[in-house]
Design a protein around this motif. Sequence first.
Motif, PDB file in Angstrom:
ATOM      1  N   SER A  40       0.917  -0.862  -0.053  1.00  0.00           N
ATOM      2  CA  SER A  40       0.029   0.115  -0.205  1.00  0.00           C
ATOM      3  C   SER A  40       1.065   1.398   0.047  1.00  0.00           C
ATOM      4  O   SER A  40       2.032   1.568   0.711  1.00  0.00           O
ATOM      5  CB  SER A  40      -0.509  -0.231   1.199  1.00  0.00           C
ATOM      6  N   ARG A  41       0.810   2.192  -0.805  1.00  0.00           N
ATOM      7  CA  ARG A  41       1.430   3.189  -0.992  1.00  0.00           C
ATOM      8  C   ARG A  41       0.785   4.452   0.246  1.00  0.00           C
ATOM      9  O   ARG A  41      -0.166   4.265   0.739  1.00  0.00           O
ATOM     10  CB  ARG A  41       1.410   3.976  -1.892  1.00  0.00           C
ATOM     11  N   PRO A  42       2.021   5.258   1.072  1.00  0.00           N
ATOM     12  CA  PRO A  42       1.736   6.007   1.799  1.00  0.00           C
ATOM     13  C   PRO A  42       0.137   6.750   1.468  1.00  0.00           C
ATOM     14  O   PRO A  42       0.253   7.055   0.099  1.00  0.00           O
ATOM     15  CB  PRO A  42       2.686   6.912   2.117  1.00  0.00           C
ATOM     16  N   GLY A  43      -0.747   6.783   2.246  1.00  0.00           N
ATOM     17  CA  GLY A  43      -1.729   7.499   1.916  1.00  0.00           C
ATOM     18  C   GLY A  43      -2.921   6.516   1.902  1.00  0.00           C
ATOM     19  O   GLY A  43      -3.757   7.141   1.150  1.00  0.00           O
ATOM     20  N   ALA A  44      -2.865   6.104   0.974  1.00  0.00           N
ATOM     21  CA  ALA A  44      -3.549   4.693   0.534  1.00  0.00           C
ATOM     22  C   ALA A  44      -4.963   4.222   1.325  1.00  0.00           C
ATOM     23  O   ALA A  44      -4.946   4.335   2.341  1.00  0.00           O
ATOM     24  CB  ALA A  44      -2.485   3.134  -0.461  1.00  0.00           C
ATOM     25  N   LEU A  45      -6.114   4.226   0.446  1.00  0.00           N
ATOM     26  CA  LEU A  45      -7.498   3.648   1.008  1.00  0.00           C
ATOM     27  C   LEU A  45      -7.294   2.171   1.858  1.00  0.00           C
ATOM     28  O   LEU A  45      -6.954   1.594   0.316  1.00  0.00           O
ATOM     29  CB  LEU A  45      -7.848   4.595   0.405  1.00  0.00           C
ATOM     30  N   LEU A  46      -7.990   2.051   2.776  1.00  0.00           N
ATOM     31  CA  LEU A  46      -7.897   0.925   2.887  1.00  0.00           C
ATOM     32  C   LEU A  46      -9.087   0.793   3.470  1.00  0.00           C
ATOM     33  O   LEU A  46     -10.043   1.065   4.290  1.00  0.00           O
ATOM     34  CB  LEU A  46      -7.217   0.124   3.950  1.00  0.00           C
ATOM     35  N   VAL A  47     -10.083  -0.678   2.745  1.00  0.00           N
ATOM     36  CA  VAL A  47     -11.629  -0.314   3.086  1.00  0.00           C
ATOM     37  C   VAL A  47     -11.688  -2.047   3.562  1.00  0.00           C
ATOM     38  O   VAL A  47     -11.425  -3.282   2.665  1.00  0.00           O
ATOM     39  CB  VAL A  47     -12.519  -0.134   2.239  1.00  0.00           C
ATOM     40  N   LEU A  48     -12.326  -2.586   5.046  1.00  0.00           N
ATOM     41  CA  LEU A  48     -12.373  -3.782   5.040  1.00  0.00           C
ATOM     42  C   LEU A  48     -13.558  -4.198   6.085  1.00  0.00           C
ATOM     43  O   LEU A  48     -14.519  -3.099   6.393  1.00  0.00           O
ATOM     44  CB  LEU A  48     -11.459  -4.157   6.051  1.00  0.00           C
ATOM     45  N   SER A  49     -14.262  -4.717   5.628  1.00  0.00           N
ATOM     46  CA  SER A  49     -15.517  -5.374   6.316  1.00  0.00           C
ATOM     47  C   SER A  49     -15.673  -6.418   7.150  1.00  0.00           C
ATOM     48  O   SER A  49     -14.965  -7.643   7.198  1.00  0.00           O
ATOM     49  CB  SER A  49     -17.094  -5.033   5.301  1.00  0.00           C
ATOM     50  N   THR A  50     -16.181  -6.581   7.955  1.00  0.00           N
ATOM     51  CA  THR A  50     -16.297  -7.867   8.852  1.00  0.00           C
ATOM     52  C   THR A  50     -17.127  -7.600  10.121  1.00  0.00           C
ATOM     53  O   THR A  50     -17.908  -6.405  10.285  1.00  0.00           O
ATOM     54  CB  THR A  50     -14.984  -7.397   9.727  1.00  0.00           C
ATOM     55  N   GLY A  51     -17.801  -8.154  11.022  1.00  0.00           N
ATOM     56  CA  GLY A  51     -19.276  -8.388  12.313  1.00  0.00           C
ATOM     57  C   GLY A  51     -18.129  -7.690  13.159  1.00  0.00           C
ATOM     58  O   GLY A  51     -16.943  -8.357  12.864  1.00  0.00           O
ATOM     59  N   ASP A  52     -19.519  -7.016  14.161  1.00  0.00           N
ATOM     60  CA  ASP A  52     -18.909  -6.196  14.644  1.00  0.00           C
ATOM     61  C   ASP A  52     -19.400  -6.449  16.010  1.00  0.00           C
ATOM     62  O   ASP A  52     -20.658  -7.450  16.473  1.00  0.00           O
ATOM     63  CB  ASP A  52     -19.763  -4.811  14.778  1.00  0.00           C
TER      64      ASP A  52
END
Length: 209
Positions: free
Chosen positions: A107-119
């Motif tokens: 991931s480049r610096p400042g890249a966006l990470l989006v994840l989904s999972t149960g809470d």
Amino acid sequence: ERQVRVEAGRAAVRTLVRLVPSGRLLDVGCAAGFFLEAASPHYEVTGVELSPYASAYAREELGLRVYTGDITAGSLEGEQFDVVTVWNTVEHMANPLEAFEAIAKVSRPGALLVLSTGDASGPLARRDLEGWNLMTPPYHLFFFSPKTIDLLLAKTGFALRRIVYDGAIATRGPLASRVGCLLGTVAGLGNVMTVYAVRDTGPRGATSE
């Protein structure tokens, strides 16, 4: 289910494009590649998928760049991505810390990470954790709350920015209706959380409670 899944992917892509209009996108745990198919008009897409069958389908039927294996195997060494998505996958990982360290490296610096999972601290889990619909070992191995997902991100060089919930707070009764889910979303509640983070310059201490 291809058509339904691609359409669901397009809805997610519309949100991503508002945040990062273009660039390189990596989907970790991309299954048969339907989300990548939805994202391909906007991004240069790549996927990683453990299932030989699903990854072969993505390559052969959809013509996508998808690697068979684990993100920790180093098949993407030296590459840099602007967006990384991890949809409903972190709970299946044998070693989430190692996996997210590998994600950080590509991931480049400042890249966006989006994840989904149960809470695991959400309304449904709090009501009956043992009977929670996402409490399904050995398929789901790890369970997260906002606090622990932030800790995982912080340890691997990501800064948490926002959490959005699906609004599901009941399995029956008025609160299980479409209106009930909408109210849950507005209230910042739900069974599944979508987590937005950015690649930091290095590991830090978790800050959110």
